[in-house]
Design a protein around this motif. Structure first.
Motif, mmCIF file in Angstrom:
data_model
loop_
_atom_site.group_PDB
_atom_site.id
_atom_site.type_symbol
_atom_site.label_atom_id
_atom_site.label_comp_id
_atom_site.label_asym_id
_atom_site.label_seq_id
_atom_site.Cartn_x
_atom_site.Cartn_y
_atom_site.Cartn_z
ATOM 1 N N UNK A 60 12.208 92.075 36.666
ATOM 2 C CA UNK A 60 12.816 90.912 36.022
ATOM 3 C C UNK A 60 13.957 90.248 36.797
ATOM 4 N N UNK A 61 14.516 90.945 37.796
ATOM 5 C CA UNK A 61 15.760 90.455 38.397
ATOM 6 C C UNK A 61 15.576 90.074 39.868
ATOM 7 N N UNK A 62 16.247 89.016 40.317
ATOM 8 C CA UNK A 62 16.249 88.735 41.753
ATOM 9 C C UNK A 62 17.101 89.774 42.481
ATOM 10 N N UNK A 63 16.531 90.406 43.493
ATOM 11 C CA UNK A 63 17.284 91.330 44.343
ATOM 12 C C UNK A 63 17.769 90.625 45.602
ATOM 13 N N UNK A 64 16.879 89.848 46.202
ATOM 14 C CA UNK A 64 17.244 89.041 47.362
ATOM 15 C C UNK A 64 16.696 87.635 47.182
ATOM 16 N N UNK A 65 17.410 86.667 47.738
ATOM 17 C CA UNK A 65 16.995 85.266 47.646
ATOM 18 C C UNK A 65 17.390 84.600 48.951
ATOM 19 N N UNK A 66 16.388 84.214 49.743
ATOM 20 C CA UNK A 66 16.648 83.572 51.034
ATOM 21 C C UNK A 66 16.002 82.198 51.036
ATOM 22 N N UNK A 67 16.816 81.150 51.168
ATOM 23 C CA UNK A 67 16.322 79.787 50.961
ATOM 24 C C UNK A 67 16.775 78.840 52.058
ATOM 25 N N UNK A 68 15.952 77.842 52.295
ATOM 26 C CA UNK A 68 16.353 76.678 53.078
ATOM 27 C C UNK A 68 16.337 75.483 52.132
ATOM 28 N N UNK A 69 17.360 74.652 52.248
ATOM 29 C CA UNK A 69 17.469 73.455 51.417
ATOM 30 C C UNK A 69 17.014 72.267 52.257
ATOM 31 N N UNK A 89 12.984 92.761 41.265
ATOM 32 C CA UNK A 89 12.910 94.156 40.873
ATOM 33 C C UNK A 89 13.773 94.387 39.645
ATOM 34 N N UNK A 90 14.058 95.627 39.364
ATOM 35 C CA UNK A 90 14.985 95.983 38.287
ATOM 36 C C UNK A 90 16.280 96.415 38.948
ATOM 37 N N UNK A 91 17.278 95.523 38.949
ATOM 38 C CA UNK A 91 18.508 95.816 39.678
ATOM 39 C C UNK A 91 19.228 97.018 39.089
ATOM 40 N N UNK A 92 19.038 97.273 37.812
ATOM 41 C CA UNK A 92 19.700 98.419 37.184
ATOM 42 C C UNK A 92 19.210 99.745 37.772
ATOM 43 N N UNK A 93 17.962 99.755 38.236
ATOM 44 C CA UNK A 93 17.403 100.985 38.802
ATOM 45 C C UNK A 93 18.018 101.314 40.159
ATOM 46 N N UNK A 94 18.673 100.322 40.780
ATOM 47 C CA UNK A 94 19.283 100.524 42.091
ATOM 48 C C UNK A 94 20.808 100.487 42.032
ATOM 49 N N UNK A 95 21.366 100.456 40.835
ATOM 50 C CA UNK A 95 22.806 100.229 40.685
ATOM 51 C C UNK A 95 23.651 101.492 40.781
ATOM 52 N N UNK A 96 23.054 102.644 40.630
ATOM 53 C CA UNK A 96 23.800 103.903 40.675
ATOM 54 C C UNK A 96 23.095 104.890 41.608
ATOM 55 N N UNK A 97 23.871 105.753 42.259
ATOM 56 C CA UNK A 97 25.345 105.781 42.260
ATOM 57 C C UNK A 97 25.908 104.764 43.244
ATOM 58 N N UNK A 98 27.174 104.407 43.050
ATOM 59 C CA UNK A 98 27.859 103.526 43.992
ATOM 60 C C UNK A 98 28.377 104.400 45.139
ATOM 61 N N UNK A 99 27.769 104.268 46.293
ATOM 62 C CA UNK A 99 28.162 105.089 47.438
ATOM 63 C C UNK A 99 29.270 104.421 48.258
ATOM 64 N N UNK A 100 29.276 103.097 48.238
ATOM 65 C CA UNK A 100 30.310 102.341 48.965
ATOM 66 C C UNK A 100 30.218 100.898 48.508
#
Length: 268
Positions: A54-63, A107-118
């Motif tokens: 459901x969530x944008x993880x990366x977004x790379x665009x040209x205008x 993706x599901x950003x919550x699934x990649x949110x923990x743990x905070x390593x840095x």
């Protein structure tokens, strides 16, 4: 429905495209804010991709051209769907003219949110009650529709440019949230990454500062409350500069970051 929900509403069509309406309510000058176009594109990809991404993880665009108020077509093409991520190309156009073309990974950003390593620590911001509201911006900005949709409070240490005294440091800091109280979600973070006045103004630039290329990352679902945004630039050559944005939520967590290449006009 919030103002942001209304502005990013989509109608799906059998051919896989979506229609939307770009509003002058989200404009800066004659152009609809590029951040809103990115959020609109991400919503279309989210709908076209797997439900569990459901969530944008990366977004790379040209205008490719400035968005204008009126009807728009959003055309996502899903390139790959995996267990944890989906990748798509998406094009936003108006009357056959491309406004934005992007590659998006969902993706599901919550699934990649923990743990905070840095993570980058949130710098010192002036307290909200000491900050300067967008209502006090120069007339050329204060009447912009976008700033009426946002509760934008600029750190007073970084607004000298608005009084004709740019610091030359190339940094801006502000607190931001939607004016109607709607809480930001991961899709809205793409709008907030491109919502502040261009950092080039702090270097004496004048007029429109168009984005050439933008790459953004969403790192977490933001907690409720105002977001803190810092813009910085370190290298300016000719009329080109990079603009780095970082967004922290009310808990001090870094929730989004981006880098864009922009073109600015500087005094001789």
């Amino acid at each position: 429905m919030s103002e942001f929900d209304d502005a990013t509403a989509l109608t799906a069509h059998p051919d896989g495209t979506y229609s939307a309406t770009l509003s002058d309510d989200w404009s800066i000058g004659d152009a609809v804010n590029g951040g809103l176009l990115m959020s609109l594109a991400a919503k279309a990809v989210s709908d076209a991709a797997a439900d569990h991404h459901p969530h944008p993880l990366t977004f790379s665009a040209v205008f490719l051209s400035p968005g204008a108020p009126g009807a728009a077509t959003v055309a996502p093409t899903v390139l790959r769907t995996g267990k944890s991520m989906s990748t798509a190309e998406v094009v936003v156009s108006q009357d056959g003219t491309e406004r934005l073309r992007a590659l998006v990974t969902m993706g599901d950003v919550s699934a990649q949110a923990e743990p905070i390593r840095k993570q980058t620590r949130m710098p010192a911001f002036a307290p909200i009650e000491e900050c300067i509201a967008a209502d006090n911006a120069p007339p050329s900005l204060a009447q912009a529709g976008l700033l009426k949709r946002l509760d934008l409070l600029m750190d007073p240490e970084t607004v000298g440019w608005a009084m004709g005294q740019p610091s030359g440091d190339g940094e801006m800091r502000a607190w931001i949230r939607f004016a109607d109280g709607h809480e930001a979600d991961p899709v809205a973070l793409l709008t907030f990454l491109d919502a502040l006045p261009p950092v080039a103004f702090d270097l004496g630039a004048q007029g429109w500062v168009p984005t050439i290329e933008f790459t953004g990352y969403v790192r977490a679902v933001p907690a409720a409350g105002p977001l803190a945004v810092r813009l910085r630039t370190s290298t300016v050559t000719g009329n080109l500069l990079e603009e780095d944005a970082e967004v922290w939520d009310s808990t001090g967590r870094l929730v989004a970051q981006s880098r864009q290449l922009a073109s600015a006009r500087f005094p001789s």
